[in-house]
Design an enzyme around this catalytic site. Structure first.
Site, PDB file in Angstrom:
ATOM      1  N   GLU A 320      -4.687  -1.161  -0.599  1.00 61.09           N
ATOM      2  CA  GLU A 320      -4.528  -2.557  -1.022  1.00 61.09           C
ATOM      3  C   GLU A 320      -5.100  -3.585  -0.036  1.00 61.09           C
ATOM      4  OE1 GLU A 320      -0.524  -2.435  -3.688  1.00 61.09           O
ATOM      5  OE2 GLU A 320      -0.196  -2.207  -1.549  1.00 61.09           O
TER       6      GLU A 320
HETATM    7  C1  ACM Z   1       0.991   1.891  -1.877  1.00 63.13           C
HETATM    8  O1  ACM Z   1       1.967   2.005  -2.623  1.00 63.13           O
HETATM    9  N1  ACM Z   1       0.401   0.727  -1.751  1.00 63.13           N
HETATM   10  C2  ACM Z   1       0.482   3.024  -1.138  1.00 63.13           C
END
Ligand code: ACM
Length: 501
Positions: A320
């Site tokens: 992310e």
């Molecule tokens: C995640 O849940 N961003 C690894």
């Protein structure tokens, strides 16, 4: 804390000669994880409360550590085991190198109990099987009578993990030890600690002290955070190791780094430190690819982390990074991967790291994207398969669950169990999968009771997926076994979800 074993105390109290009926061995069929082969035999053996045990094939150091954990765990069952040498001991624990590393053979006959493992870990897992048997029949008249049996067992995967996010909310070392004591009964052998995120930095790094003195101050919601000193962390690692659990530390980068960026202005591209963050958004922070100090920072952090880690893996995060340019992302992730390898460790990263330089000495962890996972596979990487839709135990059980999130959907007990790591991504071969993980992110989790409520009983299902071969697993049979284990959880005073009605 544990209810005592009523049958024996009653016998002693009434001074009766209690002719004990023999166990039918039903408990062996209720094990979680289910064992590979269980063969009932004629006869039985009654374990005495002060039974003797002997260890063979252990180094002196291994034996010291095993003695301590064995006698500690035995006391939970009301047993005060005494050490004896040689063949007369009732409980024989042997390392037998003819067995595979974590494999074991548990044999009970009229003369006693033999636990053999390919390594001390294998012997330990045999002992956990014996412990489960004792718990499962503890409320029966045959509490300590063990039906003669031969159980031959080994894990499907070498990486059978639980993850705890101690960054969103901090959990102190005693709380983590409590979790270790709970999951070890289910043959989990890895604890992944998510040690740094936007909301907090939880591990002391001597060369970068502000990471914890500033970056560890708070947590989600603005309450006081916390961190582990290196001394506390070493103690936690040793505690886990004595229970054959390897700790995998994660420092998430280049996103999920607000706590670090807030602690050191020089890590920011604009040189300005952001405020500490106590919300639950993701994807807004990034390290600065163009600054030399970013790489000094990463090298220092992973050097200290490697020193704190006897196990083989260091997790570099990589998920992310929504505000990092792709070239910058690849540059920083590649640097982290190489740094970890240069330290003699195997890097693990979330599935987005498939954009970087992966090889057979890298592990990609599937949480969201089968496309990334296939790409990592094509580059030769090893895989951990832990998709959010099945393995994120911070997802609510259903619409009435008071804590937890739901962005990956509700996760009832059935859905956490009824899947296989080798069936989710097209075009990958099972040999490259090292295992699976049950994950607990802690945006909404603030207490030990919250941890238990979301973990249990779903974590038992993921533990079984890691251990028991897929062809032996069946949802309905699992649910029947799980019913028996809820009583074990009650006995251990572990809280768990009981349905939302
Ligand atoms: C995640 O849940 N961003 C690894």
């Amino acid at each position: 804390m544990i209810r005592s074993l009523p049958f024996f105390s009653l016998c002693a109290f009434l001074l009766l000669s209690c002719a004990q009926p023999e166990s039918d061995g039903a408990a062996y069929q209720q094990l979680i994880p289910l064992a590979d082969t269980v063969t009932l035999e004629n006869g039985s053996f009654t374990l005495q409360e002060n039974a003797s045990y002997s260890l063979n094939g252990f180094s002196a150091q291994e034996a010291d550590s095993f003695d301590k954990v064995l006698t500690d765990q035995a006391s939970i069952h009301g047993l005060s085991l005494t050490k004896a040498s040689g063949a007369e001991a009732a409980l024989q624990l042997n390392v037998d190198p003819s067995l595979a590393n974590e494999a074991y053979l548990l044999e009970i006959n009229g003369d006693g109990i033999s636990l053999k493992g390919g390594s001390p870990a294998g012997v330990y897992f045999a002992w956990q099987t014996l412990r489960q048997t004792l718990f499962l029949q503890a409320d029966t008249e045959q509490a300590l009578n063990l039906r003669a049996v031969r159980i031959s067992d080994q894990p499907t995967y070498s990486y059978r993990s639980v993850m705890l996010d101690v960054a969103r909310h901090f959990f102190d070392a005693p709380t983590v030890k409590e979790l270790i004591d709970q999951i070890t009964l289910y043959k989990v052998n890895t604890l992944h600690l998510h040690l740094a995120d936007d909301q907090g930095w939880r591990i002391e790094i001597k060369k970068w002290p502000n990471l914890t003195t500033h970056g560890g101050l708070t947590e989600v919601g603005g309450t006081d955070g916390g961190f582990y000193t290196q001394e506390q962390y070493n103690d936690l690692v040793a505690y886990a190791q004595e229970r054959f659990i390897t700790i995998v530390p994660e420092i998430d980068l280049p996103g999920h780094t607000n706590a670090a960026l807030s602690s050191y202005p020089e890590l920011n591209c604009d040189g300005i430190a952001p405020e500490l963050y106590t919300g639950i958004e993701v994807g807004f922070s990034t390290l600065c690819a163009d600054k030399e100090i970013t790489y000094t920072f990463l090298k220092d952090v992973f050097e200290e982390l490697a020193q704190l880690t006897p196990g083989p893996y260091l997790h570099i995060g990589g998920d992310e990074s929504h505000v990092t340019e792709e070239d910058d992302y690849v540059k920083m992730v590649n640097f982290a991967l190489q740094t970890v390898k240069d330290l003699g460790k195997t890097p693990v990263g979330w599935d987005e790291i498939s954009h970087g330089n992966l090889d057979q000495n890298t592990v990609s962890q599937y949480w969201a994207s089968s496309e990334n996972t296939k790409k990592a596979y094509d580059k030769g990487a090893q895989l951990i398969i832990s998709p959010a839709i099945h393995a994120y135990l911070d997802m609510k059980y259903d619409s009435l669950t008071p804590i937890g999130l739901k962005w990956a959907g509700y996760l009832p007990i059935e859905k956490a169990y009824d899947w296989s790591p080798d069936q989710l991504v097209e075009g990958i071969s099972a040999e490259r999968i090292i295992g699976t993980e049950a994950l607990l992110w802690t945006e909404s989790v603030t207490t030990s009771a919250d941890i238990q409520y979301l973990m249990f009983p779903r974590v038992l299902g993921i533990a079984e997926i890691g251990w028991t071969s897929a062809d032996k697993r069946n949802l309905n049979a699992y649910k029947t076994r799980l019913e028996s284990h809820l009583k074990v959880l009650d006995r251990l005073e572990i809280g768990y979800y009981k349905g939302s009605e």
